[in-house]
Design a protein around this motif. Structure first.
Motif, PDB file in Angstrom:
ATOM      1  N   LYS A 195       0.830  -1.201   0.000  1.00 57.77           N
ATOM      2  CA  LYS A 195       0.000   0.000   0.000  1.00 57.77           C
ATOM      3  C   LYS A 195       0.870   1.259   0.000  1.00 57.77           C
ATOM      4  O   LYS A 195       0.601   2.228  -0.725  1.00 57.77           O
ATOM      5  CB  LYS A 195      -0.926  -0.008   1.220  1.00 57.77           C
ATOM      6  N   LEU A 196       1.919   1.260   0.834  1.00 60.48           N
ATOM      7  CA  LEU A 196       2.813   2.414   0.875  1.00 60.48           C
ATOM      8  C   LEU A 196       3.500   2.622  -0.474  1.00 60.48           C
ATOM      9  O   LEU A 196       3.666   3.755  -0.940  1.00 60.48           O
ATOM     10  CB  LEU A 196       3.867   2.216   1.979  1.00 60.48           C
ATOM     11  N   SER A 197       3.889   1.513  -1.120  1.00 59.76           N
ATOM     12  CA  SER A 197       4.529   1.609  -2.424  1.00 59.76           C
ATOM     13  C   SER A 197       3.560   2.176  -3.459  1.00 59.76           C
ATOM     14  O   SER A 197       3.932   3.034  -4.271  1.00 59.76           O
ATOM     15  CB  SER A 197       5.024   0.219  -2.860  1.00 59.76           C
ATOM     16  N   ALA A 198       2.292   1.696  -3.404  1.00 58.52           N
ATOM     17  CA  ALA A 198       1.288   2.212  -4.349  1.00 58.52           C
ATOM     18  C   ALA A 198       1.019   3.695  -4.097  1.00 58.52           C
ATOM     19  O   ALA A 198       0.903   4.489  -5.048  1.00 58.52           O
ATOM     20  CB  ALA A 198      -0.008   1.410  -4.213  1.00 58.52           C
ATOM     21  N   ASP A 199       0.923   4.092  -2.816  1.00 61.66           N
ATOM     22  CA  ASP A 199       0.712   5.507  -2.489  1.00 61.66           C
ATOM     23  C   ASP A 199       1.893   6.349  -2.960  1.00 61.66           C
ATOM     24  O   ASP A 199       1.705   7.476  -3.465  1.00 61.66           O
ATOM     25  CB  ASP A 199       0.520   5.677  -0.975  1.00 61.66           C
ATOM     26  N   TYR A 200       3.108   5.815  -2.812  1.00 63.97           N
ATOM     27  CA  TYR A 200       4.292   6.552  -3.253  1.00 63.97           C
ATOM     28  C   TYR A 200       4.273   6.743  -4.767  1.00 63.97           C
ATOM     29  O   TYR A 200       4.549   7.842  -5.273  1.00 63.97           O
ATOM     30  CB  TYR A 200       5.559   5.799  -2.832  1.00 63.97           C
ATOM     31  N   ASP A 201       3.927   5.665  -5.510  1.00 63.31           N
ATOM     32  CA  ASP A 201       3.853   5.774  -6.975  1.00 63.31           C
ATOM     33  C   ASP A 201       2.780   6.784  -7.385  1.00 63.31           C
ATOM     34  O   ASP A 201       2.976   7.575  -8.323  1.00 63.31           O
ATOM     35  CB  ASP A 201       3.543   4.405  -7.589  1.00 63.31           C
ATOM     36  N   LYS A 202       1.641   6.753  -6.677  1.00 54.53           N
ATOM     37  CA  LYS A 202       0.569   7.693  -6.998  1.00 54.53           C
ATOM     38  C   LYS A 202       1.015   9.133  -6.752  1.00 54.53           C
ATOM     39  O   LYS A 202       0.787  10.019  -7.585  1.00 54.53           O
ATOM     40  CB  LYS A 202      -0.655   7.365  -6.134  1.00 54.53           C
ATOM     41  N   LEU A 203       1.662   9.361  -5.596  1.00 53.62           N
ATOM     42  CA  LEU A 203       2.155  10.714  -5.296  1.00 53.62           C
ATOM     43  C   LEU A 203       3.214  11.150  -6.301  1.00 53.62           C
ATOM     44  O   LEU A 203       3.270  12.330  -6.695  1.00 53.62           O
ATOM     45  CB  LEU A 203       2.734  10.740  -3.873  1.00 53.62           C
ATOM     46  N   LYS A 204       4.052  10.196  -6.742  1.00 49.27           N
ATOM     47  CA  LYS A 204       5.082  10.521  -7.720  1.00 49.27           C
ATOM     48  C   LYS A 204       4.458  10.947  -9.040  1.00 49.27           C
ATOM     49  O   LYS A 204       4.888  11.927  -9.669  1.00 49.27           O
ATOM     50  CB  LYS A 204       5.988   9.299  -7.919  1.00 49.27           C
ATOM     51  N   ILE A 205       3.409  10.206  -9.474  1.00 54.55           N
ATOM     52  CA  ILE A 205       2.722  10.557 -10.718  1.00 54.55           C
ATOM     53  C   ILE A 205       2.046  11.923 -10.590  1.00 54.55           C
ATOM     54  O   ILE A 205       2.126  12.758 -11.505  1.00 54.55           O
ATOM     55  CB  ILE A 205       1.684   9.469 -11.074  1.00 54.55           C
ATOM     56  N   GLU A 206       1.390  12.154  -9.441  1.00 58.55           N
ATOM     57  CA  GLU A 206       0.745  13.448  -9.225  1.00 58.55           C
ATOM     58  C   GLU A 206       1.773  14.577  -9.233  1.00 58.55           C
ATOM     59  O   GLU A 206       1.517  15.653  -9.777  1.00 58.55           O
ATOM     60  CB  GLU A 206      -0.015  13.431  -7.900  1.00 58.55           C
ATOM     61  N   ASP A 207       2.927  14.330  -8.647  1.00 63.13           N
ATOM     62  CA  ASP A 207       3.984  15.342  -8.633  1.00 63.13           C
ATOM     63  C   ASP A 207       4.475  15.644 -10.041  1.00 63.13           C
ATOM     64  O   ASP A 207       4.698  16.812 -10.404  1.00 63.13           O
ATOM     65  CB  ASP A 207       5.142  14.856  -7.751  1.00 63.13           C
ATOM     66  N   GLN A 208       4.634  14.585 -10.857  1.00 59.28           N
ATOM     67  CA  GLN A 208       5.052  14.789 -12.242  1.00 59.28           C
ATOM     68  C   GLN A 208       3.999  15.583 -13.022  1.00 59.28           C
ATOM     69  O   GLN A 208       4.332  16.474 -13.805  1.00 59.28           O
ATOM     70  CB  GLN A 208       5.299  13.434 -12.906  1.00 59.28           C
ATOM     71  N   GLU A 209       2.724  15.243 -12.789  1.00 57.33           N
ATOM     72  CA  GLU A 209       1.657  15.974 -13.474  1.00 57.33           C
ATOM     73  C   GLU A 209       1.648  17.448 -13.064  1.00 57.33           C
ATOM     74  O   GLU A 209       1.462  18.335 -13.895  1.00 57.33           O
ATOM     75  CB  GLU A 209       0.303  15.331 -13.156  1.00 57.33           C
ATOM     76  N   LYS A 210       1.864  17.696 -11.766  1.00 60.85           N
ATOM     77  CA  LYS A 210       1.911  19.083 -11.299  1.00 60.85           C
ATOM     78  C   LYS A 210       3.087  19.836 -11.916  1.00 60.85           C
ATOM     79  O   LYS A 210       2.971  21.010 -12.280  1.00 60.85           O
ATOM     80  CB  LYS A 210       2.009  19.115  -9.774  1.00 60.85           C
ATOM     81  N   GLU A 211       4.237  19.145 -12.046  1.00 63.43           N
ATOM     82  CA  GLU A 211       5.388  19.784 -12.671  1.00 63.43           C
ATOM     83  C   GLU A 211       5.094  20.135 -14.130  1.00 63.43           C
ATOM     84  O   GLU A 211       5.459  21.213 -14.616  1.00 63.43           O
ATOM     85  CB  GLU A 211       6.603  18.858 -12.581  1.00 63.43           C
ATOM     86  N   MET A 212       4.423  19.203 -14.851  1.00 66.92           N
ATOM     87  CA  MET A 212       4.070  19.466 -16.248  1.00 66.92           C
ATOM     88  C   MET A 212       3.103  20.641 -16.346  1.00 66.92           C
ATOM     89  O   MET A 212       3.250  21.517 -17.219  1.00 66.92           O
ATOM     90  CB  MET A 212       3.447  18.211 -16.870  1.00 66.92           C
TER      91      MET A 212
END
Length: 215
Positions: A112-129
Motif C-alpha cells: 500500500k505504501l509503495s502504491a501511495d508513493y507511486d501515486k504521489l510521484k505521478i501526481e507530482d510529475q503531473e503538477k510539474e508538467m
C-alpha cells in the motif's frame, strides 16, 4: 480480521500457559506430600525401631502406600510431561500462524505504501508538467502583451499621422475651394469639374479614415 485473529490466538496461548502453571503447581503439591510422607516414614523408623515386629504390618502398609504414591506421582509426571509437550507444540504452531499473519500484514502495508508513493510521484510529475505549461503560457502572455503594446504605439502613431494628414488635407481643400469659387466667378464652365474633383478627394479621405480606424 487479522487483529481479531491475533488477539484470539494470544488469549488461547495465555490460557494454555495458565493450565501449564496449574499442572506445575499440582506436581509441586504432590512432591510436597511425598516429602511429608517420607519424613513421617523416617520418624516411624526412629520411634519404633525396637518395635519392628509389632509394627511390621504398618511399615508394609506405609511402604505400599509410598510405592502407590510414587507410582501415582510417576503417572502424573508422565501425563504432565505429555500435556506440556502438547501445549508447547500448540503454542509453537499458534506462534507460527501469528508470525505469518504479521508478515502478511506487513507485506500488505508495504504494498500500500509503495502504491501511495507511486501515486504521489505521478501526481507530482503531473503538477510539474502543469507548472511548466503555466510558465510557458505566462511567457507567451507577456510576449503578447509586449507585442500588443508595440502595436498600440504603432496604431497611435498612425492615427496621429492620419490626424495630421487630415488636417493638412482639410486646409488644402479649403484653399482649393476658395480658389475654385474665385475661378467659378470668372469662368462658370469649370465649376462642375472642380466639384467633381472635390467629391473624389472627400471620398478618398473618408476611405482612408475608415481603414486607419480599422487598423
Amino acid at each position: 480480521k487479522h487483529e481479531a485473529k491475533i488477539k484470539s490466538l494470544t488469549d488461547y496461548m495465555q490460557n494454555m500457559e495458565q493450565k501449564r502453571r496449574q499442572l506445575e503447581e499440582s506436581q509441586d503439591s504432590l512432591n510436597e506430600e511425598l516429602a511429608k510422607l517420607r519424613a513421617q516414614e523416617k520418624m516411624h523408623e526412629v520411634s519404633f525401631k525396637d518395635k519392628e515386629k509389632e509394627h511390621l504390618t504398618r511399615l508394609q502398609d506405609a511402604e505400599e502406600m509410598k510405592n502407590a504414591l510414587e507410582q501415582q506421582m510417576e503417572s502424573h509426571r508422565e501425563a504432565h510431561q505429555k500435556q506440556l509437550s502438547r501445549l508447547r507444540d500448540e503454542i509453537e504452531e499458534k506462534q507460527k500462524i501469528i508470525d505469518e499473519i504479521r508478515e502478511y500484514k506487513l507485506q500488505l502495508e508495504q504494498e500500500k505504501l509503495s502504491a501511495d508513493y507511486d501515486k504521489l510521484k505521478i501526481e507530482d510529475q503531473e503538477k510539474e508538467m502543469k507548472l511548466e505549461k503555466l510558465i510557458l503560457l505566462n511567457d507567451k502572455r507577456e510576449q503578447a502583451r509586449e507585442d500588443l503594446k508595440g502595436l498600440e504605439e504603432t496604431v497611435a502613431r498612425e492615427l496621429q499621422t492620419l490626424h495630421n494628414l487630415r488636417k493638412l488635407f482639410v486646409q488644402d481643400l479649403t484653399t482649393r475651394v476658395k480658389k475654385s469659387v474665385e475661378l467659378d466667378s470668372d469662368d462658370g464652365g469649370g465649376s462642375a469639374a472642380q466639384k467633381q474633383k472635390i467629391s473624389f478627394l472627400e471620398n478618398n479621405l473618408e476611405q482612408l479614415t475608415k481603414v486607419h480606424k480599422q487598423v
